[in-house]
Design an enzyme around this catalytic site. Structure first.
Site, PDB file in Angstrom:
ATOM      1  N   ASN A   9       0.869  -1.181   0.000  1.00 46.85           N
ATOM      2  CA  ASN A   9       0.000   0.000   0.000  1.00 46.85           C
ATOM      3  C   ASN A   9       0.904   1.229   0.000  1.00 46.85           C
ATOM      4  O   ASN A   9       1.488   1.564   1.020  1.00 46.85           O
ATOM      5  CB  ASN A   9      -0.890  -0.053   1.260  1.00 46.85           C
ATOM      6  N   LYS A  11       0.190   4.267  -0.242  1.00 43.13           N
ATOM      7  CA  LYS A  11      -0.433   5.448   0.387  1.00 43.13           C
ATOM      8  C   LYS A  11      -0.171   6.689  -0.482  1.00 43.13           C
ATOM      9  O   LYS A  11      -0.065   6.558  -1.694  1.00 43.13           O
ATOM     10  CB  LYS A  11       0.068   5.610   1.823  1.00 43.13           C
ATOM     11  N   HIS A  95      -9.492   1.142   4.949  1.00 43.43           N
ATOM     12  CA  HIS A  95      -8.206   1.306   5.635  1.00 43.43           C
ATOM     13  C   HIS A  95      -8.387   2.223   6.853  1.00 43.43           C
ATOM     14  O   HIS A  95      -9.175   3.160   6.812  1.00 43.43           O
ATOM     15  CB  HIS A  95      -7.173   1.894   4.663  1.00 43.43           C
ATOM     16  N   GLU A  97      -6.686   4.584   7.970  1.00 41.04           N
ATOM     17  CA  GLU A  97      -6.480   6.020   7.705  1.00 41.04           C
ATOM     18  C   GLU A  97      -7.734   6.638   7.095  1.00 41.04           C
ATOM     19  O   GLU A  97      -8.063   7.794   7.354  1.00 41.04           O
ATOM     20  CB  GLU A  97      -5.247   6.211   6.801  1.00 41.04           C
ATOM     21  N   GLU A 167      -5.452  -5.177  10.505  1.00 33.77           N
ATOM     22  CA  GLU A 167      -4.407  -4.193  10.767  1.00 33.77           C
ATOM     23  C   GLU A 167      -4.698  -3.478  12.085  1.00 33.77           C
ATOM     24  O   GLU A 167      -5.498  -2.533  12.114  1.00 33.77           O
ATOM     25  CB  GLU A 167      -4.366  -3.156   9.639  1.00 33.77           C
ATOM     26  N   GLY A 173       2.331   2.031  10.928  1.00 30.25           N
ATOM     27  CA  GLY A 173       3.274   3.141  10.808  1.00 30.25           C
ATOM     28  C   GLY A 173       3.956   3.514  12.116  1.00 30.25           C
ATOM     29  O   GLY A 173       4.605   4.551  12.208  1.00 30.25           O
ATOM     30  N   SER A 213       3.319  -2.363  10.400  1.00 35.21           N
ATOM     31  CA  SER A 213       4.773  -2.430  10.605  1.00 35.21           C
ATOM     32  C   SER A 213       5.373  -3.790  10.226  1.00 35.21           C
ATOM     33  O   SER A 213       6.255  -4.286  10.921  1.00 35.21           O
ATOM     34  CB  SER A 213       5.129  -2.042  12.041  1.00 35.21           C
TER      35      SER A 213
END
Ligand code: PGA
Length: 250
Positions: A9, A11, A95, A97, A167, A173, A213
């Protein structure tokens, strides 16, 4: 046996030239590789050019989002059909985010999943708990609710075109990875949920990726767990050598 599926991904990283360079290096590194499935998910502006590079390779193309309407006055949005027209086979939906920064709710995510499937795009459906939810022992409750709302009204047949990516939000991250045991526990929960709510076959065939991660030095151990069928990689997919080493660690 389920195959492993490794997705990158990207991003909001990589302009057009950077995208072409990165995917070219990944393609070169996978020249003799055909073991597991590999997906790259660049920005919308790079999809078509990346698609041209990955022709005749094992790499598949995915987008990072879509809108659930067919077309119309939705300034700034992108449709499933548009994604198909530039070669996408996959799309990431839900996702964390998008859920947190763009306030996407489960109901919207469900509409997006249905739209993607109706246009024959496969979905990488992301779910996961926050640190606060984990610390308050709410992990399974949150996962249960994200699954039941996100997959509402879908059939076992439709589930064949869905990958679920677990996730944990606290691991995305942050450099903090769930331990293989923590991840395996949730992956097993997800598979059991699918068995109870769909069919045994759906549960057995379901690809459940871990994300958060994932790095070259922790990928093998995570991917060795019985219910971890792949990885959704963020930061470590932006350099070809680390992405390739994750892919080849399987
Ligand atoms: P990360 O991102 O690997 O940088 O933690 C994973 C993701 O958000 O899919």
């Amino acid at each position: 046996m389920r195959k492993k599926v490794i997705a990158g991904n990207w991003k909001m990283n990589n302009d057009l030239n950077e995208s072409i360079n990165l995917v070219s290096q990944i393609k070169l590194g996978l020249a003799d590789y055909n073991k597991n499935e590999v997906i790259v998910c660049p920005s919308f502006t790079s999809l078509e050019s990346v698609n041209a590079v990955i022709k005749n390779s094992v790499i598949k193309l995915g987008a990072q989002n879509l809108y659930y309407e067919d077309s119309g006055a939705y300034t700034g949005e992108i449709s499933a059909k548009m994604l198909k027209s530039v070669g996408c086979e996959y799309v990431i939906i839900g996702h964390s985010e998008r859920r947190t920064i763009f306030q996407e709710k489960d109901e919207l995510i469900n509409l997006k999943i249905k739209q993607a499937l109706s246009e024959k795009l496969k979905v990488i459906f992301c779910i996961g708990e926050t640190l606060e939810e984990r610390e308050n022992d709410k992990t399974f409750k949150v996962i249960n609710s994200q699954l039941s709302l996100g997959l509402k009204d879908l059939s076992a047949i439709e589930l064949n075109d869905i990958i679920i990516a677990y996730e944990p939000v606290w691991a995305i991250g942050t450099g903090k990875t769930a331990t293989p045991q923590q991840a395996q526990e949730v992956h097993k929960y997800i598979r059991d949920y699918i068995r109870e709510n769909f069919t045994d076959e759906s549960a057995e065939n379901l690809i459940i990726q871990y994300g958060g991660s994932v790095k070259p030095d922790n990928a093998a151990e995570l991917l060795n767990q019985p219910d971890i069928d792949g990885a959704l990689v963020g930061g470590a997919c932006l350099k070809s050598d680390s992405f390739l080493s994750i892919i080849k660690s399987v």
